[in-house]
Design a protein around this motif. Structure first.
Motif, PDB file in Angstrom:
ATOM      1  N   GLY A   3       0.693  -1.194   0.000  1.00 53.88           N
ATOM      2  CA  GLY A   3       0.000   0.000   0.000  1.00 53.88           C
ATOM      3  C   GLY A   3       0.740   1.276   0.000  1.00 53.88           C
ATOM      4  N   ARG A   4       1.338   1.700  -1.072  1.00 54.45           N
ATOM      5  CA  ARG A   4       2.136   2.894  -1.142  1.00 54.45           C
ATOM      6  C   ARG A   4       1.275   4.141  -1.141  1.00 54.45           C
ATOM      7  NH1 ARG A   4       6.804   3.695  -5.622  1.00 54.45           N
ATOM      8  NH2 ARG A   4       8.288   3.385  -4.049  1.00 54.45           N
ATOM      9  N   GLU A   5       0.168   4.136  -1.711  1.00 55.60           N
ATOM     10  CA  GLU A   5      -0.616   5.339  -1.872  1.00 55.60           C
ATOM     11  C   GLU A   5      -2.093   5.022  -1.939  1.00 55.60           C
ATOM     12  OE1 GLU A   5      -0.910   3.057  -4.909  1.00 55.60           O
ATOM     13  OE2 GLU A   5       1.021   3.721  -4.298  1.00 55.60           O
ATOM     14  N   ARG A   6      -2.854   6.060  -1.726  1.00 54.66           N
ATOM     15  CA  ARG A   6      -4.286   5.926  -1.956  1.00 54.66           C
ATOM     16  C   ARG A   6      -4.581   6.597  -3.283  1.00 54.66           C
ATOM     17  NH1 ARG A   6      -5.254   8.623   3.493  1.00 54.66           N
ATOM     18  NH2 ARG A   6      -4.057   7.178   4.702  1.00 54.66           N
ATOM     19  N   GLY A   7      -5.401   5.974  -4.103  1.00 59.21           N
ATOM     20  CA  GLY A   7      -5.721   6.575  -5.382  1.00 59.21           C
ATOM     21  C   GLY A   7      -5.920   5.515  -6.435  1.00 59.21           C
ATOM     22  N   ALA A   8      -6.113   5.959  -7.630  1.00 54.81           N
ATOM     23  CA  ALA A   8      -6.411   5.043  -8.719  1.00 54.81           C
ATOM     24  C   ALA A   8      -5.309   5.057  -9.760  1.00 54.81           C
ATOM     25  CB  ALA A   8      -7.736   5.445  -9.369  1.00 54.81           C
ATOM     26  N   ALA A   9      -5.066   3.914 -10.319  1.00 51.00           N
ATOM     27  CA  ALA A   9      -4.119   3.791 -11.421  1.00 51.00           C
ATOM     28  C   ALA A   9      -4.890   3.826 -12.733  1.00 51.00           C
ATOM     29  CB  ALA A   9      -3.346   2.485 -11.304  1.00 51.00           C
ATOM     30  N   SER A  10      -4.196   4.111 -13.812  1.00 53.93           N
ATOM     31  CA  SER A  10      -4.855   4.116 -15.108  1.00 53.93           C
ATOM     32  C   SER A  10      -5.136   2.678 -15.539  1.00 53.93           C
ATOM     33  CB  SER A  10      -3.989   4.814 -16.150  1.00 53.93           C
ATOM     34  OG  SER A  10      -2.844   4.032 -16.443  1.00 53.93           O
ATOM     35  N   ALA A  11      -6.136   2.509 -16.386  1.00 56.57           N
ATOM     36  CA  ALA A  11      -6.487   1.176 -16.890  1.00 56.57           C
ATOM     37  C   ALA A  11      -5.306   0.576 -17.660  1.00 56.57           C
ATOM     38  CB  ALA A  11      -7.722   1.259 -17.781  1.00 56.57           C
ATOM     39  N   GLY A  12      -4.568   1.408 -18.378  1.00 56.56           N
ATOM     40  CA  GLY A  12      -3.402   0.925 -19.126  1.00 56.56           C
ATOM     41  C   GLY A  12      -2.326   0.381 -18.204  1.00 56.56           C
ATOM     42  N   PHE A  13      -2.085   1.066 -17.103  1.00 56.08           N
ATOM     43  CA  PHE A  13      -1.106   0.605 -16.119  1.00 56.08           C
ATOM     44  C   PHE A  13      -1.532  -0.739 -15.531  1.00 56.08           C
ATOM     45  CE2 PHE A  13      -0.158   0.366 -11.523  1.00 56.08           C
ATOM     46  CZ  PHE A  13       1.221   0.231 -11.580  1.00 56.08           C
ATOM     47  N   ILE A  14      -2.783  -0.858 -15.128  1.00 55.01           N
ATOM     48  CA  ILE A  14      -3.301  -2.090 -14.517  1.00 55.01           C
ATOM     49  C   ILE A  14      -3.186  -3.256 -15.495  1.00 55.01           C
ATOM     50  CG2 ILE A  14      -5.391  -3.214 -13.639  1.00 55.01           C
ATOM     51  CD1 ILE A  14      -6.158  -0.413 -12.489  1.00 55.01           C
ATOM     52  N   ALA A  15      -3.571  -3.041 -16.741  1.00 53.43           N
ATOM     53  CA  ALA A  15      -3.510  -4.111 -17.743  1.00 53.43           C
ATOM     54  C   ALA A  15      -2.066  -4.507 -18.040  1.00 53.43           C
ATOM     55  CB  ALA A  15      -4.213  -3.667 -19.023  1.00 53.43           C
ATOM     56  N   THR A  16      -1.191  -3.532 -18.203  1.00 51.82           N
ATOM     57  CA  THR A  16       0.208  -3.815 -18.526  1.00 51.82           C
ATOM     58  C   THR A  16       0.888  -4.578 -17.396  1.00 51.82           C
ATOM     59  OG1 THR A  16       0.372  -1.885 -19.965  1.00 51.82           O
ATOM     60  CG2 THR A  16       2.439  -2.779 -19.094  1.00 51.82           C
ATOM     61  N   VAL A  17       0.697  -4.121 -16.168  1.00 50.75           N
ATOM     62  CA  VAL A  17       1.313  -4.782 -15.018  1.00 50.75           C
ATOM     63  C   VAL A  17       0.831  -6.220 -14.906  1.00 50.75           C
ATOM     64  CG1 VAL A  17       1.337  -4.821 -12.488  1.00 50.75           C
ATOM     65  CG2 VAL A  17       1.903  -2.735 -13.704  1.00 50.75           C
ATOM     66  N   GLY A  18      -0.468  -6.438 -15.027  1.00 53.57           N
ATOM     67  CA  GLY A  18      -1.014  -7.791 -14.947  1.00 53.57           C
ATOM     68  C   GLY A  18      -0.439  -8.713 -16.011  1.00 53.57           C
ATOM     69  N   ARG A  19      -0.377  -8.209 -17.230  1.00 56.54           N
ATOM     70  CA  ARG A  19       0.151  -8.993 -18.346  1.00 56.54           C
ATOM     71  C   ARG A  19       1.634  -9.323 -18.137  1.00 56.54           C
ATOM     72  NH1 ARG A  19      -2.039  -6.023 -21.766  1.00 56.54           N
ATOM     73  NH2 ARG A  19      -0.375  -4.494 -21.990  1.00 56.54           N
ATOM     74  N   GLN A  20       2.409  -8.336 -17.721  1.00 58.25           N
ATOM     75  CA  GLN A  20       3.845  -8.541 -17.500  1.00 58.25           C
ATOM     76  C   GLN A  20       4.104  -9.520 -16.357  1.00 58.25           C
ATOM     77  OE1 GLN A  20       6.529  -7.682 -19.054  1.00 58.25           O
ATOM     78  NE2 GLN A  20       5.765  -6.179 -20.495  1.00 58.25           N
ATOM     79  N   ILE A  21       3.349  -9.412 -15.277  1.00 59.19           N
ATOM     80  CA  ILE A  21       3.538 -10.320 -14.140  1.00 59.19           C
ATOM     81  C   ILE A  21       3.237 -11.755 -14.559  1.00 59.19           C
ATOM     82  CG2 ILE A  21       2.605 -10.989 -11.873  1.00 59.19           C
ATOM     83  CD1 ILE A  21       2.359  -7.930 -11.316  1.00 59.19           C
ATOM     84  N   ARG A  22       2.123 -11.950 -15.230  1.00 57.93           N
ATOM     85  CA  ARG A  22       1.766 -13.314 -15.668  1.00 57.93           C
ATOM     86  C   ARG A  22       2.847 -13.872 -16.597  1.00 57.93           C
ATOM     87  NH1 ARG A  22      -3.995 -14.817 -17.772  1.00 57.93           N
ATOM     88  NH2 ARG A  22      -4.172 -15.323 -15.602  1.00 57.93           N
ATOM     89  N   GLN A  23       3.274 -13.084 -17.578  1.00 51.31           N
ATOM     90  CA  GLN A  23       4.285 -13.553 -18.537  1.00 51.31           C
ATOM     91  C   GLN A  23       5.585 -13.918 -17.824  1.00 51.31           C
ATOM     92  OE1 GLN A  23       5.098 -10.812 -21.752  1.00 51.31           O
ATOM     93  NE2 GLN A  23       7.101 -11.705 -22.120  1.00 51.31           N
ATOM     94  N   ARG A  24       6.052 -13.075 -16.933  1.00 53.41           N
ATOM     95  CA  ARG A  24       7.322 -13.341 -16.248  1.00 53.41           C
ATOM     96  C   ARG A  24       7.204 -14.507 -15.268  1.00 53.41           C
ATOM     97  NH1 ARG A  24      10.843  -8.300 -16.438  1.00 53.41           N
ATOM     98  NH2 ARG A  24       9.907  -7.190 -18.182  1.00 53.41           N
ATOM     99  N   ARG A  25       6.056 -14.647 -14.616  1.00 50.71           N
ATOM    100  CA  ARG A  25       5.840 -15.787 -13.727  1.00 50.71           C
ATOM    101  C   ARG A  25       5.875 -17.083 -14.520  1.00 50.71           C
ATOM    102  NH1 ARG A  25       1.641 -18.829 -12.983  1.00 50.71           N
ATOM    103  NH2 ARG A  25       0.131 -17.384 -13.881  1.00 50.71           N
TER     104      ARG A  25
END
Length: 192
Positions: A3-25
């Protein structure tokens, strides 16, 4: 970078992070549970992040990145970072608040330790609460407009327009805009 911050991330950030994590895992041959054990992030949260159904904090993305022997910028930026002189990329909005404040990751270096270049805007009265980054991480700040107040471990640093400041970010810290006008600043994270 939590929990670094309160607030919302962009949809692009959320999608990119999810995709990258799955691929690297999957490249590591790990199950979601194995990544959970290594990162300290729950299996349920990891599954939601990979599916783009969760808004992970910056610290959470950092924890996952380090477990994958990677870093925040590698997971967050949608494509490889351009290396050629004169190349550019579009900023990636990573955090925003209900008051209109926002943080955008502009670019990052390729070599370790990484350096990340950010652009921040804080609305009057807004605050960003941060969790500690990895040991040895520092931040450099240059304020373009307004005044940035940074609190770290009980200490207060005020950086006015045209001034620069530096903090260790391997401790709890917060950004505040206590003034009547917007605060705009550049942030460089070193050692992320």
């Amino acid at each position: 970078m939590s929990g670094r911050e309160r607030g919302a991330a962009s949809a692009g950030f959320i999608a990119t992070v999810g995709r990258q994590i799955r691929q690297r895992r999957q490249e590591q041959g790990w199950t979601v549970q194995e990544l959970s054990d290594r990162s300290g992030v729950s299996r349920r949260m990891l599954t939601q992040i990979e599916l783009g159904q969760a808004n992970p904090s910056l610290v959470t993305v950092d924890r996952i990145a380090h477990a994958l022997d990677s870093d925040f910028a590698s997971l967050a930026l949608p494509s490889p970072i351009p290396a050629a002189a004169g190349s550019s990329r579009e900023a990636l909005r990573v955090w925003s608040s209900a008051g209109g404040s926002e943080a955008a990751l502009l670019t990052a270096t390729d070599h370790v330790p990484r350096a990340e270049l950010w652009h921040w805007r804080l609305a009057p009265g807004d605050t960003y609460q941060a969790e500690p980054d990895a040991s040895g991480t520092e931040e450099l700040h240059y304020v373009h407009a307004g005044e940035l107040t940074i609190t770290t471990g009980g200490a207060i640093l005020r950086v006015r327009a045209g001034e620069a400041g530096r903090i260790r970010s391997d401790q709890h810290y917060a950004y505040h805009n206590d003034g009547p006008s917007w605060t705009e600043f550049t942030r460089v994270v070193v050692g992320a």
